[in-house]
Design an enzyme around this catalytic site. Structure first.
Site, PDB file in Angstrom:
ATOM      1  NE  ARG A 143     -11.857 -69.838-117.329  1.00 22.28           N
ATOM      2  CZ  ARG A 143     -11.286 -70.165-118.499  1.00 22.28           C
ATOM      3  NH1 ARG A 143     -11.792 -71.136-119.231  1.00 22.28           N
ATOM      4  NH2 ARG A 143     -10.212 -69.533-118.930  1.00 22.28           N
ATOM      5  CB  SER A 176      -3.156 -63.499-108.124  1.00 22.89           C
ATOM      6  OG  SER A 176      -3.258 -62.778-109.344  1.00 22.89           O
ATOM      7  CE  LYS A 205      -9.049 -66.581-120.449  1.00 18.79           C
ATOM      8  NZ  LYS A 205      -8.636 -65.549-119.472  1.00 18.79           N
ATOM      9  CG  ASP A 254      -9.222 -69.808-114.570  1.00 17.68           C
ATOM     10  OD1 ASP A 254      -9.593 -69.080-113.634  1.00 17.68           O
ATOM     11  OD2 ASP A 254      -8.350 -69.464-115.394  1.00 17.68           O
ATOM     12  CD  GLN A 256      -5.595 -62.070-113.958  1.00 22.90           C
ATOM     13  OE1 GLN A 256      -6.071 -61.218-113.221  1.00 22.90           O
ATOM     14  NE2 GLN A 256      -6.330 -62.763-114.814  1.00 22.90           N
ATOM     15  NE  ARG A 258     -15.514 -67.787-113.342  1.00 25.51           N
ATOM     16  CZ  ARG A 258     -14.392 -67.742-114.049  1.00 25.51           C
ATOM     17  NH1 ARG A 258     -13.283 -68.288-113.576  1.00 25.51           N
ATOM     18  NH2 ARG A 258     -14.382 -67.155-115.233  1.00 25.51           N
ATOM     19  CE  LYS A 296      -9.947 -66.438-110.297  1.00 27.61           C
ATOM     20  NZ  LYS A 296      -8.601 -66.074-110.740  1.00 27.61           N
ATOM     21  N   GLY A 350      -9.137 -59.602-117.278  1.00 25.66           N
ATOM     22  CA  GLY A 350      -8.367 -59.317-116.058  1.00 25.66           C
ATOM     23  C   GLY A 350      -6.873 -59.430-116.316  1.00 25.66           C
ATOM     24  NE  ARG A 356       1.446 -65.215-118.158  1.00 27.97           N
ATOM     25  CZ  ARG A 356       0.193 -65.125-117.702  1.00 27.97           C
ATOM     26  NH1 ARG A 356      -0.833 -65.121-118.549  1.00 27.97           N
ATOM     27  NH2 ARG A 356      -0.052 -65.036-116.401  1.00 27.97           N
TER      28      ARG A 356
HETATM   29  C1  S3P Z   1      -4.583 -65.896-115.275  1.00 25.08           C
HETATM   30  C2  S3P Z   1      -4.504 -66.047-113.919  1.00 25.08           C
HETATM   31  C3  S3P Z   1      -5.652 -66.438-113.079  1.00 25.08           C
HETATM   32  C4  S3P Z   1      -6.780 -67.041-113.910  1.00 25.08           C
HETATM   33  C5  S3P Z   1      -7.061 -66.228-115.140  1.00 25.08           C
HETATM   34  C6  S3P Z   1      -5.813 -66.146-116.031  1.00 25.08           C
HETATM   35  C7  S3P Z   1      -3.375 -65.478-116.012  1.00 25.08           C
HETATM   36  O1  S3P Z   1      -6.160 -65.291-112.428  1.00 25.08           O
HETATM   37  O2  S3P Z   1      -7.940 -67.143-113.129  1.00 25.08           O
HETATM   38  O3  S3P Z   1      -8.106 -66.813-115.896  1.00 25.08           O
HETATM   39  O4  S3P Z   1      -3.355 -65.556-117.258  1.00 25.08           O
HETATM   40  O5  S3P Z   1      -2.411 -65.050-115.352  1.00 25.08           O
HETATM   41  P1  S3P Z   1      -5.559 -64.758-111.029  1.00 25.08           P
HETATM   42  O6  S3P Z   1      -4.210 -64.252-111.266  1.00 25.08           O
HETATM   43  O7  S3P Z   1      -6.516 -63.651-110.632  1.00 25.08           O
HETATM   44  O8  S3P Z   1      -5.627 -65.917-110.098  1.00 25.08           O
END
Ligand code: S3P
Length: 425
Positions: free
Chosen positions: A385, A165, A21, A312, A167, A343, A339, A93, A26
């Site tokens: 999940r 994180s 994913k 995750d 993200q 969770r 999340k 997210g 990306r």
């Molecule tokens: C992800 C980063 C993680 C992960 C999410 C996917 C990503 O989140 O939990 O399922 O693709 O960068 P966080 O950046 O909030 O930790």
């Protein structure tokens, strides 16, 4: 949609999990900003990644999909077009946070919003550093979607991430493509590094060093991307095979980037018979096949740097812990509260239903293993999940179970229930 699951104690055959994913998101993001056509093989056609495709299509990027093969006609860093409406990221997210970083660098305004779950997830973590970069971004209560973005001239910053994180890190690295000077992002514990690897592959001026990465504005060239299977999706089948009474399971083409393999390390430490073989590289991402046999598991302590490497997978790790011998302690995982659902609460609800003993803590959970789990009436709470973890607990339980809201598995694993049926003999 409600799913009924009859337990079966034997696994057999092989499973090929769908594309990763994080890498799929990306590939479209970098592809959209590159100058030319990017070809992606093994793209995850899950709802989250389709939200990314939808947003970039609305921003004027032509994206063609044929099965899991995707062509992205990149428009260059400054070729995106203003979209007059709200860019809707649904439940994703990753789309919401990384797209925000990209849009802060554009010379047009944007609005981003998502579903109820997205509207509850904290955005201050991206808003604060983006504002330090001179971005114009506003949010409901200065923290939640919808996000409003106006154009401004970004400048590079040197920023230590307050939370582990990927993200957030990726949001800032993508924004750094548009910022004057260097953008340096530092992290105390290493989170998944797919953005760094992907941007490098697309020719960005990015440097990775111990404890962080630095990026400078740079044009992106298109690339051919082959997405490995998602280790997060594979983990449901790894735990299923470990908890089965008999048989064995082969899981093919799994991405094993070291920033993601915490789940393998944890399950091996618990005594899991897991063999990784046929190692290869798909571009800059490592992949392999995985062979799993039923095993007697014991509880261990999970804390520290491993947490971002399996964040995750904590819901499915908790199912493994519920059937392990002795006590499993998971701590330092407060990020679980932010999340798709909280969770920690969702795992506790699940464990309570199947008869496991546990103590919920502020930053994790302590689980006392049981000989057997009961069949139960689960609710996914709309979290993919949680739905898949419940399905595995149900498959190895003593009686039938049901899962309300099972359709949310589509977010990351559209064929999950078909694969589950195939793996159970
Ligand atoms: C992800 C980063 C993680 C992960 C999410 C996917 C990503 O989140 O939990 O399922 O693709 O960068 P966080 O950046 O909030 O930790």
């Amino acid at each position: 949609m409600k799913r009924i699951i009859e337990p079966k104690q034997k696994v057999s055959g092989q499973i090929t999990p769908p594309g990763d994913k994080s890498i799929s998101h990306r590939s479209v993001m970098a592809g959209a900003l590159a100058e030319g056509t990017t070809r992606v093989k093994g793209f995850l056609m899950g709802a989250d990644c389709l939200a990314t495709v939808d947003c970039f299509s609305r921003l004027g990027v032509e994206i063609e999909a044929n099965g899991d093969f995707v062509k992205v006609r990149g428009r260059g860093l400054y070729g995106l077009k203003e979209y007059g409406g709200v860019l809707y990221t649904v439940n994703s997210g990753t789309t919401t946070r990384i797209l925000s970083g990209i849009l802060c660098g554009q010379n047009f305004p944007s609005v981003i919003d998502g579903d109820e779950s997205i509207r509850r997830r904290p955005m201050r973590r991206i808003i604060e550093p983006l504002r330090l970069m001179n971005a114009w971004i506003s949010a409901r209560e200065d923290n939640f979607c919808p996000l409003h973005i106006n154009s401004s001239r970004l400048k590079g910053i040197d920023y230590a991430l307050p939370v582990a994180s990927a993200q957030l890190k990726s949001c800032l690295l993508f924004a750094g493509l548009y910022a004057d000077g260097h953008t340096v992002v530092r992290e105390a514990a290493k989170s998944r590094d797919h953005t760094e690897l992907m941007l490098k592959e697309f020719g960005a001026d990015i440097e990775v060093f111990e404890g962080g990465a630095a990026i400078r504005p740079s044009k992106l060239a298109p690339a051919d991307v082959e997405v490995p299977g998602d280790i997060s999706s594979a983990s449901y089948f790894i735990v299923l095979a470990l908890l089965a009474d008999e048989g064995e399971l082969l899981i093919k083409n799994v991405g094993v980037n070291p920033t993601r393999t915490g789940i393998i390390d944890a399950l091996k430490e618990m005594g899991g018979d897991i063999e990784l073989f046929n190692h290869r590289m798909l571009g800059r991402e490592p992949a392999c096949d995985i062979h799993v046999r039923p095993s007697r598991l014991k509880g261990v302590i999970i804390e520290g740097d491993i947490i971002p490497r399996l964040i995750d997978e904590i819901p499915i790790l908790s199912v493994a812990a519920a059937r392990a011998e002795g006590k499993m302690v998971i701590k330092g995982a407060g990020e679980l509260k932010f999340k798709e659902t909280n969770r920690i609460k969702a795992i506790a609800e699940q464990l309570g239903k199947c008869g496991a003993k546990f103590i919920e803590t502020d930053d994790g959970i302590i689980i006392e293993g049981e000989e057997s789990l009961k069949g139960a009436a689960y609710n996914s709470l709309g979290d993919h999940r949680i739905a898949m973890s419940a399905a595995v607990a149900a498959a190895v339980a003593e009686g039938p179970s049901e899962i309300e809201g099972a359709e949310c598995v589509d977010v990351s694993y559209p064929g999950f229930f078909e694969d589950l049926e195939r793996a159970l003999d």
